[in-house]
Design an enzyme around this catalytic site. Structure first.
Site, mmCIF file in Angstrom:
data_model
loop_
_atom_site.group_PDB
_atom_site.id
_atom_site.type_symbol
_atom_site.label_atom_id
_atom_site.label_comp_id
_atom_site.label_asym_id
_atom_site.label_seq_id
_atom_site.Cartn_x
_atom_site.Cartn_y
_atom_site.Cartn_z
ATOM 1 N N THR A 72 0.840 -1.143 -0.112
ATOM 2 C CA THR A 72 -0.076 0.025 -0.029
ATOM 3 C C THR A 72 0.929 1.367 0.010
ATOM 4 O O THR A 72 0.599 2.174 -0.898
ATOM 5 C CB THR A 72 -1.132 -0.020 1.197
ATOM 6 N N THR A 236 12.530 5.242 10.904
ATOM 7 C CA THR A 236 13.863 4.094 11.181
ATOM 8 C C THR A 236 13.242 3.006 10.301
ATOM 9 O O THR A 236 12.022 2.603 10.065
ATOM 10 C CB THR A 236 13.809 3.989 12.646
ATOM 11 N N CYS A 324 -9.766 -7.186 1.774
ATOM 12 C CA CYS A 324 -10.267 -5.885 2.007
ATOM 13 C C CYS A 324 -11.749 -5.759 1.880
ATOM 14 O O CYS A 324 -12.822 -5.208 2.777
ATOM 15 C CB CYS A 324 -9.873 -4.623 1.578
HETATM 16 N N1 PLP Z 1 -1.497 -4.527 -4.261
HETATM 17 C C1 PLP Z 1 -2.022 -5.732 -4.497
HETATM 18 C C2 PLP Z 1 -2.254 -6.266 -5.931
HETATM 19 C C3 PLP Z 1 -2.203 -6.748 -3.372
HETATM 20 O O1 PLP Z 1 -2.781 -7.883 -3.770
HETATM 21 C C4 PLP Z 1 -2.095 -6.057 -2.093
HETATM 22 C C5 PLP Z 1 -2.565 -6.741 -0.894
HETATM 23 O O2 PLP Z 1 -3.649 -7.683 -1.045
HETATM 24 C C6 PLP Z 1 -1.779 -4.731 -2.092
HETATM 25 C C7 PLP Z 1 -1.294 -4.026 -3.178
HETATM 26 C C8 PLP Z 1 -1.379 -4.304 -0.640
HETATM 27 O O3 PLP Z 1 -0.223 -4.634 -0.150
HETATM 28 P P1 PLP Z 1 -0.163 -4.537 1.399
HETATM 29 O O4 PLP Z 1 -1.216 -5.242 2.134
HETATM 30 O O5 PLP Z 1 1.336 -4.917 1.692
HETATM 31 O O6 PLP Z 1 -0.207 -3.056 1.760
#
Ligand code: PLP
Length: 385
Positions: A72, A236, A324
């Site tokens: 993210t 950090t 999500c």
């Molecule tokens: N992008 C994709 C295609 C994902 O499948 C995910 C997580 O499910 C993310 C971004 C987000 O990653 P993170 O959970 O490490 O922030």
């Protein structure tokens, strides 16, 4: 409970060897890598060694890797950072099937007055490079397209898209969160400028990832604070996470040649047998251009949540699209963008395997899934229309 874990696109099990690599940095080697003393400098050395190892595995140079807190944040840094560095351009090109971290950012950009083009995908989740090229114009600051979709596993033609974008002088960001560790990748050779990855998708720890930034790409930092990561990501460093991520990537790359075929066979068996036993079931997304570990199977007129709950009662973990959005009755934005009709979108289940998935687990799952579906069909669970 002995879970059968088929939700590896949500997150994966930490490889015990990764944990062993991380352990010293959680217990004994705890100094801050920015500290001047030798204790701190030894830790700095571990961070930089991890950066070099990852760069070598990805076909990049160490300077091209910026550590983040995960996918993210890397997506946010890529998009917000690149747009802020090109303030005179106000057009952003992306797709309607991106992960929420990009989809919701796209909605924010629209509210802020950016012109946004979401290049559509077809019924099998594929994106037409011609349509992508046609969306780019002189005002386009950045394009962002995922490498493989987290719900269907469909792989998008990023090499072709990168060439098209480069010819128009538009930087391309690729969210490769679902492909790093699952497909052989030489990011250095790909004509793309920014690439996101996250350790927890390839048996590394949660809460750590990276943005790969090719030379010459301008980014404005999102956070102000310390000068870490060459001023691109203040804060950090997650030292144990970074060391673990490099180890996890090494293991993923080492295992890939034998695991890719094995996992694909297990996935294909799961998919074929489910469709044999449940004739109304349908596999969503392109069957060939797909990650070897993922299948999205739709059971019409059933509700995904009900299926998942019953599977969970039998100790099988699966998912209804992205983690999500599970728990909500809204049909997945990915399936909707593919134009999948209502009775199918509500009952779509994603099974995602990993190198820890065994043939026995697939057999046990095959004994459970048709039973669960039959039970729900008999109950006549109405799909929300
Ligand atoms: N992008 C994709 C295609 C994902 O499948 C995910 C997580 O499910 C993310 C971004 C987000 O990653 P993170 O959970 O490490 O922030």
């Amino acid at each position: 409970m002995s879970w059968i874990y088929l939700d590896n696109n949500a997150t994966t099990r930490l490889d015990p060897r990764v944990f062993e690599a991380m352990r010293p940095f959680l217990l004994d080697r705890y100094a801050n890598p920015s500290s001047i003393h030798q204790f701190g400098q030894q830790v700095r050395h571990a961070v930089e060694t991890a950066r070099e190892q990852m760069a070598a595995l990805l076909g990049l140079t160490a300077r091209q890797i910026v550590f983040t807190s995960g996918g993210t944040e890397a997506n946010d840094l890529a998009i917000r950072g690149a747009l802020a560095a090109r303030p005179t351009k106000r057009h952003f090109v992306t797709t309607p099937i991106e992960h929420d971290s990009i989809l919701r950012l796209t909605a924010e950009l629209k509210r802020e007055g950016y012109r946004v083009t979401q290049v559509p995908v077809d019924n099998l989740g594929r994106l037409d490079p011609g349509a992508f090229g046609a969306a780019l114009d002189d005002d386009t600051a950045l394009a962002s397209v995922m490498h493989a979709n987290n719900e269907t596993g469909v792989i998008l033609p990023i090499e072709q898209l990168g060439e098209i974008a480069a010819a128009r002088g538009v930087p391309l960001h690729v969210d490769a969160t679902q492909t790093v560790g699952k497909l052989p990748l030489d990011l250095g050779a790909l004509p793309v400028q920014l690439v996101t990855l996250a350790a927890h998708k390839f048996h590394g720890p949660k809460g750590v990832g990276a943005l790969c930034v090719k030379h010459g790409v301008r980014l404005r930092s999102r956070l102000v604070g310390g000068h870490q990561e060459r001023d691109l990501r203040a804060g950090t460093e997650n030292v144990a996470g970074i060391v673990g991520m490099a180890k996890a990537l090494q293991l993923a790359v080492d295992h890939l040649p034998e695991e890719r075929g094995r996992v694909r066979e297990l996935r294909d068996r799961l998919e074929a047998r489910i469709c044999e036993r449940v004739p109304s079931a349908r596999v969503l997304g392109h069957r060939e251009h797909r990650l070897p570990n993922t299948t999205s199977i739709a059971f019409p007129y059933l509700e995904a949540e009900a299926i998942l709950m019953l599977l969970s009662n039998h100790e099988v973990c699966a998912s209804s699209g992205s983690a999500c959005s599970s728990g909500s009755l809204e049909p997945s934005h990915v399936l909707t963008a593919m134009g999948i009709e209502e009775p199918w979108t509500h009952g779509a289940i994603r099974f995602s395997l990993s190198r820890f998935t065994t043939a026995d687990e697939i057999d046990r799952t095959l004994a459970i899934v048709p039973q669960v579906i039959e039970r729900l069909q008999t109950l006549g669970t109405p799909a929300p229309m």
